[in-house]
Design a protein around this motif. Structure first.
Motif, short mmCIF file in Angstrom:
data_model
loop_
_atom_site.label_atom_id
_atom_site.label_comp_id
_atom_site.label_asym_id
_atom_site.label_seq_id
_atom_site.Cartn_x
_atom_site.Cartn_y
_atom_site.Cartn_z
N PRO A 236 71.01 98.56 -4.97
CA PRO A 236 70.36 99.37 -6.01
C PRO A 236 68.89 99.00 -6.16
O PRO A 236 68.50 97.87 -5.89
N VAL A 237 68.11 99.98 -6.60
CA VAL A 237 66.66 99.82 -6.70
C VAL A 237 66.20 100.17 -8.11
O VAL A 237 66.56 101.21 -8.65
N MET A 238 65.41 99.28 -8.68
CA MET A 238 64.87 99.48 -10.02
C MET A 238 63.38 99.78 -9.88
O MET A 238 62.65 98.97 -9.33
N VAL A 239 62.95 100.95 -10.35
CA VAL A 239 61.54 101.32 -10.30
C VAL A 239 60.97 101.20 -11.71
O VAL A 239 61.41 101.90 -12.62
N ASN A 240 60.03 100.28 -11.91
CA ASN A 240 59.48 100.01 -13.24
C ASN A 240 58.16 100.73 -13.47
O ASN A 240 57.37 100.88 -12.55
N GLN A 241 57.95 101.15 -14.71
CA GLN A 241 56.63 101.62 -15.14
C GLN A 241 56.46 101.23 -16.60
O GLN A 241 57.44 101.05 -17.33
N ASP A 242 55.21 101.10 -17.05
CA ASP A 242 54.95 100.68 -18.42
C ASP A 242 55.31 101.77 -19.42
O ASP A 242 54.87 102.91 -19.29
N GLY A 243 56.08 101.40 -20.45
CA GLY A 243 56.39 102.32 -21.53
C GLY A 243 55.12 102.76 -22.23
O GLY A 243 54.24 101.93 -22.51
N PHE A 244 55.01 104.02 -22.53
CA PHE A 244 53.88 104.67 -23.21
C PHE A 244 52.59 104.60 -22.40
O PHE A 244 52.03 105.64 -22.08
N ILE A 245 52.11 103.40 -22.06
CA ILE A 245 50.80 103.30 -21.40
C ILE A 245 50.83 104.10 -20.10
O ILE A 245 49.87 104.77 -19.75
N THR A 246 51.95 104.03 -19.38
CA THR A 246 52.11 104.86 -18.18
C THR A 246 53.03 106.05 -18.47
O THR A 246 52.71 107.18 -18.10
N SER A 247 54.12 105.80 -19.16
CA SER A 247 55.16 106.85 -19.29
C SER A 247 54.69 108.03 -20.13
O SER A 247 55.17 109.14 -19.95
N HIS A 248 53.78 107.81 -21.08
CA HIS A 248 53.32 108.88 -21.95
C HIS A 248 51.84 109.19 -21.79
O HIS A 248 51.25 109.87 -22.61
N THR A 249 51.23 108.65 -20.74
CA THR A 249 49.82 108.95 -20.48
C THR A 249 49.73 109.91 -19.30
O THR A 249 50.19 109.58 -18.21
N ALA A 250 49.19 111.10 -19.56
CA ALA A 250 49.05 112.09 -18.48
C ALA A 250 47.80 111.78 -17.67
O ALA A 250 46.74 111.51 -18.24
N GLN A 251 47.95 111.75 -16.37
CA GLN A 251 46.82 111.54 -15.46
C GLN A 251 47.00 112.43 -14.24
O GLN A 251 48.07 112.98 -14.00
N VAL B 176 60.73 97.18 -7.90
CA VAL B 176 59.34 97.52 -7.59
C VAL B 176 58.65 97.97 -8.88
O VAL B 176 59.32 98.36 -9.84
N ASP B 177 57.32 97.89 -8.88
CA ASP B 177 56.59 98.15 -10.12
C ASP B 177 55.44 99.13 -9.87
O ASP B 177 54.65 98.95 -8.95
N ALA B 178 55.36 100.16 -10.72
CA ALA B 178 54.28 101.15 -10.65
C ALA B 178 53.22 100.81 -11.69
O ALA B 178 53.56 100.44 -12.81
N PHE B 179 51.96 100.95 -11.31
CA PHE B 179 50.87 100.63 -12.24
C PHE B 179 50.27 101.88 -12.87
O PHE B 179 49.40 101.80 -13.72
N ASN B 180 50.67 103.06 -12.41
CA ASN B 180 50.21 104.32 -13.00
C ASN B 180 51.23 105.42 -12.67
O ASN B 180 52.23 105.16 -11.98
N ALA B 181 50.97 106.64 -13.15
CA ALA B 181 51.95 107.73 -13.00
C ALA B 181 52.13 108.14 -11.54
O ALA B 181 53.25 108.44 -11.10
N TRP C 197 50.36 114.84 -14.94
CA TRP C 197 51.70 114.41 -15.36
C TRP C 197 51.62 113.04 -16.01
O TRP C 197 50.81 112.19 -15.61
N ASP C 198 52.50 112.80 -16.96
CA ASP C 198 52.67 111.42 -17.42
C ASP C 198 53.76 110.76 -16.56
O ASP C 198 54.39 111.42 -15.72
#
Lengths: 185, 423
Positions: free
Chosen positions: B178-193, B151-156, B23-24
């Motif tokens: 409220p909770v904001m969950v962050n992930q990197d645009g494209f590098i994480t969001s569009h990279t399938a792992q 909070v911040d995610a470093f991968n999918a 999944w990305d």
């Protein structure tokens, strides 16, 4: 770590191909990464997609890559894109073209002396799937050149990846994979 | 409202997932949102978070989701819809990026002030101008005073895990934020792992049923949300909100613990990698954290440099003591900020420095601005930064510029010259 760069036009299925390969590889217990650069690019624009394959979890997220394989799935991009960028000494090229390998090397002299393989994925996809989506035949050619998986094992794994499509499309893709596997030179 | 369905209505189907999916980050978000059985999603898609919203809508269309999905006319309306639905008494989430997030800002403060546990999947992207759809942390940084847990995610995989945990943290009755969950645009969001998901039942049971607090749809007990307070009560209200946000760190830790017991995947407010004997450390966010671990491993193996990485998994509430503790034994630190600093030092530099200033050991610390608008952060760039701070460590003082731009073309650029301060 095995690294692959795809040269494609947006809409030709390089991202799907890279992700499909990722699905197959992940099922063998390996770790994969599949990504692309397209930004705001629209259908038809030149783009690149990438795979990384390793036994360990892949934690390198740089876009920069020295590819082991370069897969060119649009014939014109072999001429217009910088397909040899960041190449290694032993980088292997699989290029979609209607030319023979000798003709292609004459037309693109910088490829002389490199490990170049040719296959007409465009014609194969038109003849089998009926649309210019040369991604799955390219995977068939990659299996032949890289010997990554036995072709029957790979096709079985691809059945699962393609399972959301109608049977007719799945069958056509299987024919395309086999044909490219047999025809790549 | 919540999960009580009318008689005869067909319930959503469950989705069979494999042990390992490819999944990305967007798919990871969409799947976790599906499994959370959200009552209302109000959204307005924007790159690079579009596939989160699109993926969620597809699950709904395919019969895997029971909740309401409202496509609104803007991100301001999306967050407003979320506020309304959350106040009405339901589990609520949305996703956005960049300009969309900027347009939500006004309502983000409303959501936290009304203590509504909305979950926002923020797929990080640069802010215009110039227009850019690629990943940096400008939007994340823009939201950091909005009173949300961040909070911040470093991968999918982490995007999936943190999205699930986000509901459980925010909806905890002692948190209700409220909770904001962050992930990197494209590098994480569009990279399938490779991603290891939970089954639908296990995921939902982990989050649990939504617990209503003062639902507006309870007509027997009318309530007001977002009342006006002036100098009589506003300050006391905001103080309580700060207390709730600070106290949420305990709940965050216990949810991380519970998740570890369930999955064997461990999360901490401050993550430390290769730090046991590290002399130099990079502090970063997003996918760069993992790339830096790779670079640190290589430097240890090939150059004998004792390099480590520290990352703030939880950005708000800021883990002040844990940051200082994680960095106590290093000699030099590079703080890496992926956001244009707007005339000051980067956020990580300022906040990490503040944490260390109060502590016994004060390592030499400097700041790098990098990766704006999706500029690639290469292994070579990261190793260059480590080489820089090895110099600082050896000198025992700052011998590099205080703030530099890493990966920038053209002449080297640096600001906040230390010599000027020494004079």
């Amino acid at each position: 770590m095995l690294e692959i760069r795809w040269h494609s036009r947006a809409g030709q299925g390089a991202v799907t191909g890279a992700k499909g390969l990722g699905d197959v590889v992940a099922n063998t217990g390996k770790e994969v990464q599949a990504f692309a650069f397209y930004g705001s690019a629209k259908r038809g624009a030149a783009m690149t997609a990438y795979n990384r394959i390793d036994d360990e979890p892949i934690i390198n997220h740089e876009k920069f890559m020295k590819p082991d394989y370069v897969l060119v799935i649009d014939p014109a991009l072999a001429f217009s894109a910088d397909i040899t960028a960041n190449e290694k000494e032993n980088t292997k090229y699989i290029i979609t073209t209607h030319h023979t390998k000798e003709e292609l090397l004459e037309l693109i002299p910088k490829l002389k002396g490199k490990s170049v393989h040719v296959v007409d994925c465009m014609k194969i996809s038109m003849d089998t799937i009926g649309r210019a989506i040369p991604n799955t035949p390219m995977l068939g050619a990659l299996m032949k050149v890289s010997e990554m998986f036995e072709i029957e094992y790979f096709k079985n794994a691809m059945l699962k990846v393609l399972s959301k499509f109608p049977q007719k499309i799945i069958d056509a893709n299987m024919t395309a994979i086999t044909r490219a596997y047999n025809k790549v030179k | 409202m919540a999960r009580k369905k009318e008689e005869g209505k067909v319930m959503a189907e469950k989705l069979e997932l494999q042990d390992i999916e490819v999944w990305d980050g967007n798919m990871a978000f969409a799947q976790a949102m599906r499994q959370a059985q959200i009552d209302v999603v109000a959204a307005y898609p924007i790159t690079p978070s579009t596939p989160t919203v699109h993926g969620y809508a597809k699950f709904l269309a395919d019969g895997y989701i029971d909740g309401e999905f409202v496509l609104v006319e803007s991100e301001h309306a999306a967050m407003s819809g979320c506020v309304g639905a959350a106040a009405a008494g339901g589990r609520v989430a949305t996703a956005t990026s960049s300009q969309g997030f900027a347009l939500m800002i006004e309502v983000l403060y409303q959501a936290s002030g009304m203590r509504l546990p909305i979950v926002l999947g923020l797929v990080n992207r640069a802010l215009a101008s110039p227009l850019n759809v690629n990943g940096d942390h400008s939007d994340m940084y823009l939201g950091r005073d909005a009173g949300w847990i961040m909070v911040d995610a470093f991968n999918a995989q982490e995007a999936y895990d943190l999205m699930l945990m986000g509901f459980k943290i925010g909806e905890d009755l002692s948190v209700r934020l409220p909770v904001m969950v962050n992930q990197d645009g494209f590098i994480t969001s569009h990279t399938a792992q490779n991603v290891k998901p939970l089954s639908d039942d296990v995921a939902y049971n982990f989050i649990g049923e939504y617990k209503e607090v003062n639902p507006m749809l309870d007509f027997c007990k009318p309530v007001t949300y977002g009342a006006q307070t002036e100098e009589d009560w506003h300050f006391e209200f905001k103080a309580r909100q700060q207390k709730a946000l600070m106290d949420s760190s305990k709940v965050i830790s216990s949810v991380f613990e519970e998740f570890k017991n369930l999955t064997n995947r461990e999360y901490k407010a401050v993550e430390s990698y290769l730090m046991d004997d590290a002399k130099v450390a990079i502090v970063a966010l997003g996918s760069t954290v993992e790339s830096a671990i790779q670079a640190a491993k290589d430097l240890r193996k090939n150059k004998g440099i004792k390099a480590g990485v520290v990352a703030t998994r939880v950005i708000r509430p800021f883990p002040f003591e844990e940051v200082a503790e994680a960095l106590q034994n290093v000699e030099a630190i590079a703080t890496l900020d992926r956001s244009a600093p707007g005339g000051t030092l980067g956020m990580l530099f300022n906040e990490v420095s503040a944490a260390l200033y109060q502590s016994k050991n004060r390592p030499v610390i400097n700041n790098y601005i990098y990766g704006l608008g999706g500029r690639d952060m290469t292994q070579a760039d990261i190793k260059e930064i480590y080489a820089d701070i090895v110099k600082n460590a050896e000198a025992g003082k700052l011998v590099t510029p205080l703030q530099q731009f890493s990966g920038l073309r053209g002449p080297k650029l640096s600001f906040f010259n230390q010599e000027q301060i020494d004079e």
